[in-house]
Design a protein around this motif. Structure first.
Motif, short mmCIF file in Angstrom:
data_model
loop_
_atom_site.label_atom_id
_atom_site.label_comp_id
_atom_site.label_asym_id
_atom_site.label_seq_id
_atom_site.Cartn_x
_atom_site.Cartn_y
_atom_site.Cartn_z
N SER A 346 84.95 27.54 99.85
CA SER A 346 85.18 26.78 101.09
C SER A 346 86.05 27.56 102.07
N GLN A 347 87.06 28.25 101.55
CA GLN A 347 87.90 29.06 102.45
C GLN A 347 87.09 30.20 103.05
N THR A 362 92.73 25.61 103.81
CA THR A 362 92.58 24.31 103.16
C THR A 362 93.85 23.95 102.38
N GLU A 577 88.47 16.16 105.58
CA GLU A 577 87.71 16.66 104.43
C GLU A 577 86.44 17.31 104.94
N MET A 581 86.73 19.87 100.45
CA MET A 581 88.09 20.39 100.50
C MET A 581 88.84 19.73 101.65
N ASN A 583 91.67 19.81 104.65
CA ASN A 583 92.32 20.74 105.56
C ASN A 583 93.29 19.99 106.45
#
Length: 616
Positions: A346-347, A362, A577, A581, A583
């Protein structure tokens, strides 16, 4: 008695890897009697992402699924994948929650618990293994296999010795990305067997094309069980084919005792089932050697594909695959397995789509860098750590030692909604979606996501094959339209984010049998009247530094401020979200909150002002 046994993964990892964990219980139960008669060592049928998918998308009670499968599979051990102190969620839980979850899982039908930790931190698996043994079940310690400057055979053998000391019954080499080469498989199994004397299982995804060869070499070195998947859900980012491996071992000293003819009906059944889920098919179903560099595991490829589709950015997959190893190195080379695969992935997606590495970080990455997931295998990039957590204290103890008992608190939070301890544990895993799920279940309003008819698969109207960039001509004027993303909505209504001649808009698409036509905003020339607002959200477009926006489409899960509150630049004001994830969204300037345009649960996009700050 066979010298080599098979664990089949069709009820869990197979469909997690290829159709984003979307198979429903109703499509599993009819074939269970056939599966039960084969003589598998076990059937992996629970854990991993199945719990999340049941609650989030399928609107099924995961505990009911487990109980139904237990009844339908009386002769075959049911196996689950457990993330140690993370259980099936994305954070560490208190020890009392871990013990309660394992006991209830055992009570409802789990026989074999495969326990791993994304950091290979034995401290994070100790309580789980103790609880499994107390419940009288089979504890399997899983080594999250990966390659990096800090991972070698002595490292993994030391981990295997730790599992033996904790009382594990067997050890699994969990090669989630298909990185295990045949020669390393042989050496690793041989050394683990010599060091521990315990039976060794080999689990290897077929993504890179190495898995079948690695299985054979692992068997030659002494592995007693291999993980495979029935052909309808095998290969690609899934696993070697059950029928193929049975045939390869037949009439040798490693014969499994399974008849190929008995597997044919099962494979034919699941081929038809898979057709029902065509809209969730991964685009990554063949051999993909890129994984040898990116190290993206099978289930992660499928989920990354779906996440990028939702962002309207599937074309950026190569960029994301190139970014993942860079993020992984920054974080100290964690193995890419849930939850670290999701954290790193996700990052990486955010870094690519925002075009500014680590501008948005995140919350999970921040917790990771603080030590909340355990000890990183290698050195962490201190610049990234400082960006993420500043001068916050780094923890070095077992993370769960800092978490007080939670069960009583969880029970009080969900009182009146939870009907059982299983319900409390569902809420514990996923508080927001779990709470909503339980409320909807109690009100008999659960409604799963729609399975599009198979007949639409090759239709021009099918979403999967729709153009995402085109021109339209209206009243003699031509407009350039580009789909940039989609959001979450009801079955009948869903937001789409489009660029119209370079101007971002949000539109809601409704099914034709439910649409209500309104011309209130129509202009005489056929164009929509300009409201200065973003699509149908009613939120203004960001026009100055005091307008706070999001870098990614998502849902607001927490509002941390109120109107009239003073904030400083960089203060967290909202939590969003995106891609499972969370943030933090930070104040863009120092000043006073004068307008708040969102509430918890709202879907938001980058072209909307979420709040407004009046500068000091």
């Amino acid at each position: 008695m066979p010298n080599v046994f098979i664990t089949d993964l069709v009820l869990r990892d197979g469909h997690q890897s290829l159709i984003a964990t979307r198979m429903r219980t109703e499509h599993m139960l009819p074939i269970c009697a056939k599966l039960d008669a084969i003589g598998f060592w076990s059937l992996e049928a629970w854990g991993g992402a199945t719990f999340d998918a049941c609650v989030r998308f399928l609107k099924e009670d995961p505990w009911e699924r487990l109980a139904k499968l237990r009844k339908a599979l009386p002769n075959t051990p049911i196996q689950m994948l457990l993330r140690g102190q993370n259980l099936l969620g994305y954070r560490h839980y208190a020890d009392d929650v871990v013990r309660a979850f394992i006991q209830k899982s055992a009570d409802n039908g789990v026989d074999v618990f495969r326990v791993f930790d994304a950091m290979n931190d034995l401290r994070n698996m100790r309580v789980s293994i103790e609880a499994i043994k107390k419940a009288g079940k089979h504890a399997q310690g899983a080594i999250a296999y990966t390659t990096s400057p800090v991972h070698d055979i002595p490292h993994f053998v030391a981990l295997a010795r730790g599992f033996a000391e904790l009382g594990c019954d067997t050890i699994t080499i969990k090669d989630m990305a298909g990185l295990l080469t045949p020669s390393v498989a042989y050496e690793l199994v041989k050394n683990i067997r010599a060091a521990t004397g315990l039976p060794v299982h080999n689990h290897s995804h077929a993504t890179s094309g190495l898995a079948s060869m690695s299985h054979l070499k692992a068997i030659e070195a002494g592995a007693t069980v291999i993980d495979t998947c029935i052909s309808a859900f095998s290969e690609g980012s899934s696993h070697p084919t059950t029928e193929t491996m049975v045939a390869a071992l037949a009439n040798t000293e490693y014969d499994t005792g399974i008849k190929l003819s008995d597997l044919q009906e099962i494979a034919a059944y699941f081929r038809e089932v898979r057709k029902l889920y065509w809209q969730f098919e991964s685009n990554f179903t063949g051999v993909d050697p890129r994984v040898l560099i990116s190290q993206v595991p099978g289930g992660m490829i499928s989920n990354l594909s779906n996440q990028l589709k939702e962002q309207g950015s599937l074309s950026r997959m190569d960029d994301v695959l190139a970014e993942i190893p860079l993020v992984r190195e920054d974080l100290g080379f964690p193995p890419l397995v849930t939850p670290t695969s999701q954290i790193v992935g996700s990052q990486a997606v955010i870094n690519v789509l925002t075009g500014d590495r680590y501008k948005t970080i995140t919350n999970e990455v921040k917790l990771y860098l603080q030590g909340r997931y355990g000890e990183a295998p290698g050195p962490i990039n201190q610049t990234v750590r400082e960006l993420a957590i500043g001068d916050q204290e780094i923890i070095h103890c077992r993370p769960a030692d800092l978490i007080p008992d939670e069960m009583e608190k969880l029970k009080s939070e969900i009182e009146g909604v939870a009907k059982s301890e299983e319900d409390v544990l569902t809420y514990a895993m996923f508080p927001d979606i779990g709470h909503t799920f339980l409320q909807e279940r109690n009100a008999n309003t659960l409604s799963p996501e729609v399975l599009l008819p198979v007949s639409e698969q090759n239709s021009n109207s099918a979403t999967r094959f729709a153009a995402d960039e085109f021109h339209i001509t209206l009243h003699g004027e031509t407009y350039h339209i580009r789909l940039t993303g989609t959001g979450h909505g009801s079955q009948s209504e869903r937001p789409y984010y489009v660029s119209v001649d370079g101007v971002t808009e949000e539109v809601f698409v409704e099914s034709l049998n439910e649409i209500e036509v309104s011309t209130d905003n129509a202009a005489p020339n056929g164009k929509a009247k300009s409201t200065g607002k973003s699509g149908n959200s009613g939120r203004p477009r960001p026009t100055h530094r005091g307008h706070v926006t999001t870098a990614m489409p998502g849902n607001i899960v927490e509002v941390l401020i109120r109107t009239g509150q003073k904030v400083k630049a960089g203060d967290p004001v909202l939590v969003i979200e995106a891609m499972k994830m969370e943030n933090e969204i930070q104040a863009s300037i120092s000043g006073t909150i004068i307008n708040l345009f969102v509430a918890k649960g709202d879907a938001v996009t980058p072209d909307q002002a979420l709040l407004e700050i009046q500068p000091e």
